[in-house]
Scaffold this active site. Structure first.
Site, PDB file in Angstrom:
ATOM      1  CG  LEU A  48      -1.964  -1.103   1.325  1.00 41.69           C
ATOM      2  CD1 LEU A  48      -2.712  -1.017   2.646  1.00 41.69           C
ATOM      3  CD2 LEU A  48      -2.928  -1.033   0.150  1.00 41.69           C
ATOM      4  N   GLY A  49       1.963   1.165   0.644  1.00 42.42           N
ATOM      5  CA  GLY A  49       2.818   2.351   0.715  1.00 42.42           C
ATOM      6  C   GLY A  49       4.050   2.059   1.543  1.00 42.42           C
ATOM      7  CE  LYS A  62       2.960   2.414   9.743  1.00 42.10           C
ATOM      8  NZ  LYS A  62       3.095   3.741  10.408  1.00 42.10           N
ATOM      9  CG  ASP A  74       4.516  14.244   9.757  1.00 46.67           C
ATOM     10  OD1 ASP A  74       4.720  15.310   9.151  1.00 46.67           O
ATOM     11  OD2 ASP A  74       4.967  13.151   9.374  1.00 46.67           O
TER      12      ASP A  74
HETATM   13  N1  LIG Z   1      -4.401   2.387   7.344  1.00 48.69           N
HETATM   14  C1  LIG Z   1      -3.953   2.478   6.097  1.00 48.69           C
HETATM   15  N2  LIG Z   1      -4.739   2.170   5.065  1.00 48.69           N
HETATM   16  C2  LIG Z   1      -4.309   2.267   3.795  1.00 48.69           C
HETATM   17  N3  LIG Z   1      -3.067   2.662   3.457  1.00 48.69           N
HETATM   18  C3  LIG Z   1      -2.229   2.981   4.448  1.00 48.69           C
HETATM   19  C4  LIG Z   1      -2.623   2.912   5.803  1.00 48.69           C
HETATM   20  N4  LIG Z   1      -1.598   3.296   6.564  1.00 48.69           N
HETATM   21  C5  LIG Z   1      -0.608   3.600   5.720  1.00 48.69           C
HETATM   22  N5  LIG Z   1      -0.967   3.414   4.450  1.00 48.69           N
HETATM   23  C6  LIG Z   1      -0.144   3.635   3.274  1.00 48.69           C
HETATM   24  O1  LIG Z   1       1.212   3.436   3.612  1.00 48.69           O
HETATM   25  C7  LIG Z   1       1.942   4.639   3.462  1.00 48.69           C
HETATM   26  C8  LIG Z   1       2.947   4.753   4.570  1.00 48.69           C
HETATM   27  O2  LIG Z   1       2.268   4.648   5.799  1.00 48.69           O
HETATM   28  P1  LIG Z   1       2.690   5.535   7.030  1.00 48.69           P
HETATM   29  O3  LIG Z   1       2.765   6.934   6.559  1.00 48.69           O
HETATM   30  O4  LIG Z   1       1.796   5.282   8.167  1.00 48.69           O
HETATM   31  O5  LIG Z   1       4.104   4.949   7.353  1.00 48.69           O
HETATM   32  P2  LIG Z   1       5.166   5.707   8.142  1.00 48.69           P
HETATM   33  O6  LIG Z   1       6.360   4.865   8.271  1.00 48.69           O
HETATM   34  O7  LIG Z   1       4.588   6.145   9.426  1.00 48.69           O
HETATM   35  O8  LIG Z   1       5.391   6.933   7.156  1.00 48.69           O
HETATM   36  P3  LIG Z   1       6.179   8.245   7.411  1.00 48.69           P
HETATM   37  O9  LIG Z   1       7.284   8.229   6.436  1.00 48.69           O
HETATM   38  O10 LIG Z   1       5.229   9.360   7.157  1.00 48.69           O
HETATM   39  O11 LIG Z   1       6.650   8.182   8.789  1.00 48.69           O
HETATM   40  C9  LIG Z   1       0.895   5.726   3.463  1.00 48.69           C
HETATM   41  O12 LIG Z   1       1.313   6.842   2.741  1.00 48.69           O
HETATM   42  C10 LIG Z   1      -0.272   5.054   2.801  1.00 48.69           C
HETATM   43  O13 LIG Z   1      -0.094   5.069   1.401  1.00 48.69           O
END
Ligand SMILES: Nc1ncnc2c1ncn2[C@@H]1O[C@H](COP(=O)(O)OP(=O)(O)OP(=O)(O)O)[C@@H](O)[C@H]1O
Length: 724
Positions: free
Chosen positions: A396-397, A419, A515
């Site tokens: 997803l990301g 995650k 953020d």
């Molecule tokens: N609950 C969710 N449902 C769908 N997609 C999600 C969800 N949580 C995260 N994503 C996807 O994953 C990507 C990264 O998630 P997230 O931003 O929470 O990770 P992070 O490690 O905390 O990122 P950052 O670099 O901002 O710290 C998001 O931009 C989104 O595309």
């Protein structure tokens, strides 16, 4: 010309053998070449692990080789990095799989420390800020002990009034009867507050603390630290931070101080998730890119795509963000039972179940990641195989600390967002990641609000930590902006109102997100907005909050950049104002400036960003309220919920749940359009609690409009329910 192996027929037997060997070599060379090409095609992204030392990069690699039984992302002996002259950089991580893979190391295109040094040399000459910034990107582990990076508290925390957590803005408002504007002599004071905000002091209104710079408290890493960061975006020659520097920046000691303390933990997140935040890849964060590829745009999981994106965030003390209390200590156990310390800071919706693995890391980590079965609200008790319930699906990301996958429970049919973070017991970065994730878990597990992504649980499986979250399929606001362009006024109002609702709830718990930006706000198909990514969030305990330099530069409040007091709820209000402009223009304010210049503008000038013409006067006033440089002048989230910009939006679009037939839908929609209140597709899917809010607010509007709104809401909700 015949090849040497074909000259004699007597060597026919050897011919096949040699040919096969050569073919094998060719194949290998081809693979190597492809790897190089892939690396180049991805620029710094593929070659350089986004936030190098962060597990995200390691996750990528581990995923990449996960299908190869012998390629586990396990820590290698200490000597493994000696070849590249540094210890825990992403480069080390990046080459690890390759080295692990076979006895004969491939000739991978590894950057040499000297080259990296050369690239950075220029930056060094530009000023300390560049130095600090680069160093904080990804160097850090050994060269930059995070414990020593903690800045001394620049200011004490603001004190906040005691507010009762509630989802009802109106109820909060009634409790917050205090002047909002305490300093009329400021040019940034409210110009006209005609929306019942006057004479209110936000309960979160901080006491002003003297603005100070604490350069002496900074511990800027030495040059060695920079040399150890070839995996940072700085290694990309295409983007030189130098251009961002001008003479004016150099004078801003406070700014340097803040940046110097900044810690870039992950370039990947930014890019992939469309962020432009500082945290991993400082460079990436310091440059607004108009056309960045987000992983959201590319749902195909590609573990090899290390993401260096600009999204990373700065978090000065990010290395040790997990305050024991912030982690949830005693209040974190939902069961209330005494536990082994882990449970204390790991509040799960349900009592934890058997555990697969314990975390080998620090106590703070283990407390936050006690192996528990991830559960969604409807999940059955005592599943037999916790770790296998959720099956990992598509990517997803990517984020700062790992990748986010779609999870599917084939037994219940539920979906979630997983995650995934790979942890290395001997890697300080892993501890950092674990601590930050522990904080995120601790915070999220205490939150439950329709505008905040729901936390389901977490667990560790082998060397991976999984956090299970509500799946929000629409992607982020950032992604929507990239794909569809700027939002219309009604959508902005609607989304802003929902963001505010989430912030109001969050702030009522004395928790600051830190953020807020489009990339961290997810949208579901019905238009519901969910705050996500609580990796930077902080529960304000009233104690000192030294680790305040966090956030994403373009959305970062001036006090955060100046490091004067970045740990107050008002920083989210500033970021919200930036997000409104982002929704209206697809870019955050000051994005015309490159990173450092933008931060200087934000931190030191008194200029307001340009307001787009397509934003209404209410919208401009709303943003103006948010972007007051004095945090004590900014309205609270509860107060802003009464601003006409969002109050009217709520009245128009809050749905009502009734059993009305959907036949009325076309007529209602037509009527709505005729009155200029279209965008009916945004109104569906809200919670029943919206009824009361809607009715309450509807009373402020005209009777006819209220009636129309009610009908529109209930009809569309019914329609959405049936079509989902
Ligand atoms: N609950 C969710 N449902 C769908 N997609 C999600 C969800 N949580 C995260 N994503 C996807 O994953 C990507 C990264 O998630 P997230 O931003 O929470 O990770 P992070 O490690 O905390 O990122 P950052 O670099 O901002 O710290 C998001 O931009 C989104 O595309």
């Amino acid at each position: 010309m015949r090849s040497w192996w074909g000259k004699t027929s007597s060597k026919e037997d050897n011919k096949k053998t040699k040919k096969s060997i050569i073919d094998a070599i060719h194949r290998k060379l081809k693979i190597s070449s492809e790897e190089k090409l892939n690396s180049r095609s991805g620029g710094s992204r593929s070659r350089v692990p986004s936030r190098s030392p962060s597990p995200s990069a390691q996750v990528a690699r581990s995923q990449s080789f996960a299908e190869r039984s012998h390629a586990q992302p396990l820590p290698l002996p200490a000597v493994r990095y000696t070849g590249i002259g540094r210890s825990n950089s992403g480069l080390g991580a990046s080459i690890r799989p390759g080295l692990d893979r076979g006895s004969k190391p491939l000739d991978l295109p590894l950057p040499r420390p000297g080259c990296v040094s050369n690239r950075l040399d220029h930056a060094y000459t530009e000023g300390d800020f560049a130095t600090a910034s680069v160093s904080s990107v990804s160097s850090t582990d050994s060269d930059y002990p995070f414990d020593s990076r903690v800045l001394s508290p620049l200011t004490s925390d603001y004190e906040y009034g005691n507010r009762t957590a509630t989802n009802s803005p109106s109820s909060i408002k009634q409790k917050d009867q205090s002047p909002i504007v305490s300093k009329k002599n400021s040019k940034e004071a409210l110009n006209s507050v005609d929306f019942s905000l006057s004479n209110h002091i936000p309960p979160t209104s901080p006491r002003r603390a003297p603005s100070r710079t604490h350069v002496q408290n900074l511990q800027i890493p030495n040059r060695g630290a920079f040399c150890s960061a070839p995996d940072s975006s700085m290694s990309s020659p295409s983007r030189s931070p130098i251009s961002a520097f001008g003479p004016e920046q150099v004078i801003n000691c406070g700014l340097w101080a803040g940046l110097g303390s900044g810690h870039c933990s992950s370039p990947g997140s930014g890019h992939n998730s469309g962020h432009n935040s500082i945290g991993g890849d400082m460079l990436g964060q310091l440059f607004w890119q108009t056309n960045r590829c987000s992983p959201e745009c590319s749902p195909i999981p590609s573990p090899r795509m290390t993401s260096p994106g600009p999204s990373s965030r700065i978090h000065s003390g990010a290395v040790t963000p997990l305050h024991p209390r912030a982690a949830g200590t005693s209040v974190e156990s939902p069961t209330g039972r005494p536990d082994d310390g882990r449970q204390k800071s790991h509040r799960l919706p349900l009592p934890p179940i058997t555990i697969s693995n314990t975390c080998p890391f620090s106590p703070s980590y283990s407390t936050a990641t006690s192996p528990s079965l991830p559960r969604s609200p409807n999940r059955a008790e005592n599943p037999t195989s916790p770790g296998s319930r959720w099956k990992k699906g598509r990517l997803l990301g990517r984020g700062t600390f790992g990748h986010v996958y779609l999870g599917f429970n084939s037994e219940s049919g539920e979906m979630c967002a997983m995650k995934e973070v790979t942890l290395f017991a001997d890697d300080p970065r892993s501890k950092e990641s674990a601590q930050q994730l522990g904080q995120e878990i601790a915070l999220l597990s205490r939150l439950r609000h329709p505008n905040i992504v729901q936390y389901y649980g977490s667990e560790t499986v082998d060397d991976k930590l999984y956090i299970y979250l509500e799946y929000v399929s629409g992607g982020s606001i950032y992604k929507l902006l990239q794909e569809y362009g700027q939002f219309g006024e009604i959508a902005i109002r609607n989304y802003t109102q929902q963001i505010l609702s989430g912030l109001d709830y969050l702030h009522a718990k004395n928790t600051v997100h830190r953020d807020i930006k489009g990339a961290n706000i997810l949208v579901d198909p019905s238009g519901r907005v969910k705050l996500a990514d609580f990796g930077m969030a902080k529960h304000i305990t009233g104690q000192s909050c030294p680790l305040s330099f966090k956030g994403s530069p373009y959305w970062m409040a001036p006090e955060v950049i100046r490091n004067s007091n970045g740990c107050n709820l008002a920083v989210d209000i500033w970021s919200l104002g930036c997000t409104v402009l982002e929704m209206a223009t697809t870019k955050p304010p000051w994005s015309q400036y490159e990173g450092v210049a933008a931060m200087f503008k934000i931190g030191n000038s008194k200029e307001l960003p340009a307001f787009p013409d397509n934003l209404s006067d209410d919208g401009k006033d709303f943003v103006r309220q948010c972007l007051q440089r004095n945090p004590s002048h900014r309205p609270t989230a509860a107060q802003l919920l009464e601003h006409p910009f969002v109050r009217n939006a709520a009245a128009l679009e809050k749905p009502i749940l009734t059993a009305e037939p959907t036949e009325a839908l076309p007529a209602v929609m037509n009527a709505g359009r005729s009155m200029g209140i279209g965008h009916a597709r945004n109104v569906g899917g809200f919670e029943p609690e919206g009824v009361a809010i809607h009715q309450s607010r509807g009373s402020k509007t005209g009777a006819g409009l209220r009636s129309l709104s009610l009908s529109l809401s209930l009809s569309l909700h019914t329609h959405n329910t049936r079509t989902q």
